[in-house]
Design a protein around this motif. Structure first.
Motif, short mmCIF file in Angstrom:
data_model
loop_
_atom_site.label_atom_id
_atom_site.label_comp_id
_atom_site.label_asym_id
_atom_site.label_seq_id
_atom_site.Cartn_x
_atom_site.Cartn_y
_atom_site.Cartn_z
N LEU B 10 0.83 -1.20 0.00
CA LEU B 10 0.00 0.00 0.00
C LEU B 10 0.87 1.26 0.00
O LEU B 10 1.72 1.44 0.86
N SER B 11 0.65 2.10 -1.01
CA SER B 11 1.36 3.39 -1.08
C SER B 11 0.34 4.48 -1.33
O SER B 11 -0.63 4.29 -2.07
N LYS B 21 4.42 4.39 2.21
CA LYS B 21 5.30 3.76 1.22
C LYS B 21 5.31 2.25 1.37
O LYS B 21 5.77 1.73 2.40
N ASP B 22 4.71 1.59 0.41
CA ASP B 22 4.87 0.15 0.28
C ASP B 22 4.60 -0.62 1.58
O ASP B 22 5.43 -1.41 2.04
N ILE B 23 3.43 -0.39 2.16
CA ILE B 23 3.12 -1.03 3.45
C ILE B 23 2.41 -2.37 3.23
O ILE B 23 1.43 -2.45 2.48
N ARG B 60 -3.20 9.71 -4.53
CA ARG B 60 -2.92 8.59 -5.44
C ARG B 60 -2.65 7.38 -4.57
O ARG B 60 -1.76 7.41 -3.70
N VAL B 61 -3.43 6.34 -4.79
CA VAL B 61 -3.31 5.16 -3.94
C VAL B 61 -2.95 3.96 -4.82
O VAL B 61 -3.54 3.74 -5.87
N SER B 62 -1.96 3.19 -4.38
CA SER B 62 -1.67 1.94 -5.08
C SER B 62 -1.53 0.84 -4.03
O SER B 62 -1.39 1.12 -2.84
#
Lengths: 274, 248
Positions: B10-11, B21-23, B60-62
């Motif tokens: 999750l970022s 950052k990249d959780i 912005r969610v990824s």
């Protein structure tokens, strides 16, 4: 710095004093000058006399003004409250909010005589409504729309952000939140804004001149006929000169009394929640 | 032990500035998971990702968040929020009676049967230990309750839609010690029924009530594990520094 601070305080006190003094003087002057003609017959009879208005009363103008004001408020209030609700609760685009605020501010800056001219050319002539309460009411509605919208938006804006987010967090729609929380919570402020908007409309003359107010008419029975209005009647009485100045002051007395009563009601309603 | 929420890579970024950052972590069912970290580290942003609120912001969610096997991005926002409740830092009761606060959401979801509503109100108020205190004055305005009672009402209100997960964003930071202790006891009881994720500044609180702890710093998940291990023997030097008060 101490001197400057004293000067600023003095300036503030002078400002308050001049404002309150001016308002008090206008009210007292009008009430003093107009009191001599105030009687039940002045309130309840139609105008008469060789020069219209020098004798008789102003009953059709009082009822006419209530019709003009009522029509304007009925048309404007729902739109103004809906616009305020949209900006506060539904619009997520900040640029759109800026545009809407600009539009509302622009409307509030339009001279009322221009609104009168617009209503005359569009409603009276092009749409063929003729000179009637509806034509004038529409011009007045546009005039008071920003007045009500700004106050409604302020009332909605004072609701706690966390309360609104709590409703969102329960999965409830903003419409549901608006109906169940925002409207009931802001009811008094909204009624107050609408009454004050009505007062503003009641005192306005330019939007009525070409569109629906006439020198003489009986008590209106529908919004599709022209009517007398207090500010227009006052204007005509003053224009006639010295012969009708007493009744002019009497008319101004009634107008101010109506506006004062409505304002007190509005302020009382608006102030209760605080 | 099953996982209620699975967070993968999750970022989140706002205006090209990375907030998370990249959780990646797995939040176990029926446990209290504490999220700790210094101010502005991304704790609240992390919570917003779990109930989908982040999608309403210009972010912005990824990455992927899965709730009991379902990708939450596939759920309707209202369905997601029914399943993942959120309680805020400042208690925000609605300006209406205690009873109406409690029936606000059920009525929205179409429950109008009086007996059913009454049952829900009683059950959830009992769960939060508020029932005995307010049972004779359910018509009283909720804004007249004390700070601690208001927060318990907000928790009870969040439970009226029967969520699977309850998120709490620093729920005790506006409360006194006594009210905080009541809320902590309440959360320990609630974890038998619900999965709880609590963001807290209060390290003592995290140590007292949570089973798992996630330490986030500067948008990164520095360490995640059982609370006992995190507090007694953290693997990362950064975690140790935060817990011992070297920063934050």
């Amino acid at each position: 710095m101490r001197h400057l601070s004293k000067l600023v305080k003095l300036w503030a006190f002078l400002g308050i004093g001049i404002t309150l003094g001016t308002v008090a003087f206008i009210f007292l002057f009008i009430f003093y000058e107009g009191a001599s003609v105030i009687s039940p017959s002045f309130i309840l009879e139609s105008p008469s006399g060789a020069i219209l208005g020098t004798e008789g009363g102003i009953f059709p103008a009082i009822i006419g003004s209530l019709f003009f004001t009522g029509t304007a408020v009925a048309m404007s209030a729902p739109a103004a409250v809906a616009a305020a609700a949209y900006i506060t609760f539904f619009c997520k685009n900040d640029r759109m909010k800026v545009v809407l605020h600009s539009v509302i501010n622009t409307i509030s800056g339009i001279p009322s005589i221009v609104l009168g001219l617009f209503a005359y050319s569009f409603l009276v002539k092009s749409l063929g409504l003729g000179r009637c309460i509806l034509s004038s009411g529409t011009a007045l509605a546009v005039m008071i729309l920003p007045f009500i919208e700004i106050r409604a938006e302020k009332a909605f804006g004072e609701l706690s952000e966390e309360m609104i987010r709590s409703s969102d967090a329960l999965g409830c729609s903003r419409t549901y939140m608006f109906l169940k929380i925002a409207l009931p919570s802001c009811k008094r402020e909204l009624i107050s804004a609408v009454i004050l908007g009505g007062c503003y409309a009641m005192g306005a003359t330019p939007p009525l001149i070409f569109t629906g107010a006439v020198a003489y008419a009986s008590v209106p029975e529908s919004i599709f006929e022209p009517a007398m209005a207090l500010p227009m009647h006052l204007y005509l009485l003053v224009a006639q000169g010295a012969t009708s100045m007493d009744t002019a002051y009497g008319t101004a007395f009634v107008m101010l009394a109506l506006i004062l009563i409505l304002t007190i009601i509005a302020r009382a309603l608006g102030g209760f929640r605080k | 032990m099953n996982n209620a929420l699975t967070i993968e890579k999750l970022s989140v970024s706002y205006d090209n500035k990375e907030a998370l950052k990249d959780i990646s972590l797995k939040i176990p069912e029926h446990r209290i998971t504490a999220v700790i970290g210094p101010s502005g580290c991304g704790k609240s942003t992390f919570l917003k990702c779990l109930n989908g609120q982040i999608m309403e912001e210009n972010a912005r969610v990824s990455g992927k968040v899965t709730l009991s096997g379902t990708d939450i991005s596939k759920l309707k926002p209202s369905d997601l929020r029914r399943k993942v409740g959120l309680v805020f830092q400042t208690p925000a009761p609605f300006p209406m009676s205690i009873y109406k606060n409690m029936t606000y959401a059920p009525r929205y979801y179409g429950i109008n049967d009086r007996e059913e509503l009454k049952r829900t109100v009683t059950e959830k108020l009992k769960l939060t230990g508020l029932y005995d205190e307010v049972k004779d004055e359910l018509k009283k305005s909720a804004v007249k309750l004390s700070g601690g009672q208001k927060q318990r009402l907000c928790i009870a209100r969040a439970l009226t839609v029967d969520p699977e997960v309850l998120l709490l964003d620093e729920p005790c930071s506006a409360l006194d010690i006594k009210s905080t202790s009541v809320i902590e006891e309440l959360l320990l009881r609630l974890k038998e029924t619900y999965t709880i994720v609590i963001v807290t500044h209060n390290l003592g609180q995290a140590a007292r009530i949570s089973d798992m702890t996630a330490f986030i710093n500067d948008g990164r998940l520095v360490e995640f594990g059982e609370t006992g291990s995190i507090f007694k023997a953290p693997e990362m030097e950064e975690t140790k520094d935060f817990i011992t008060g070297s920063f934050g």
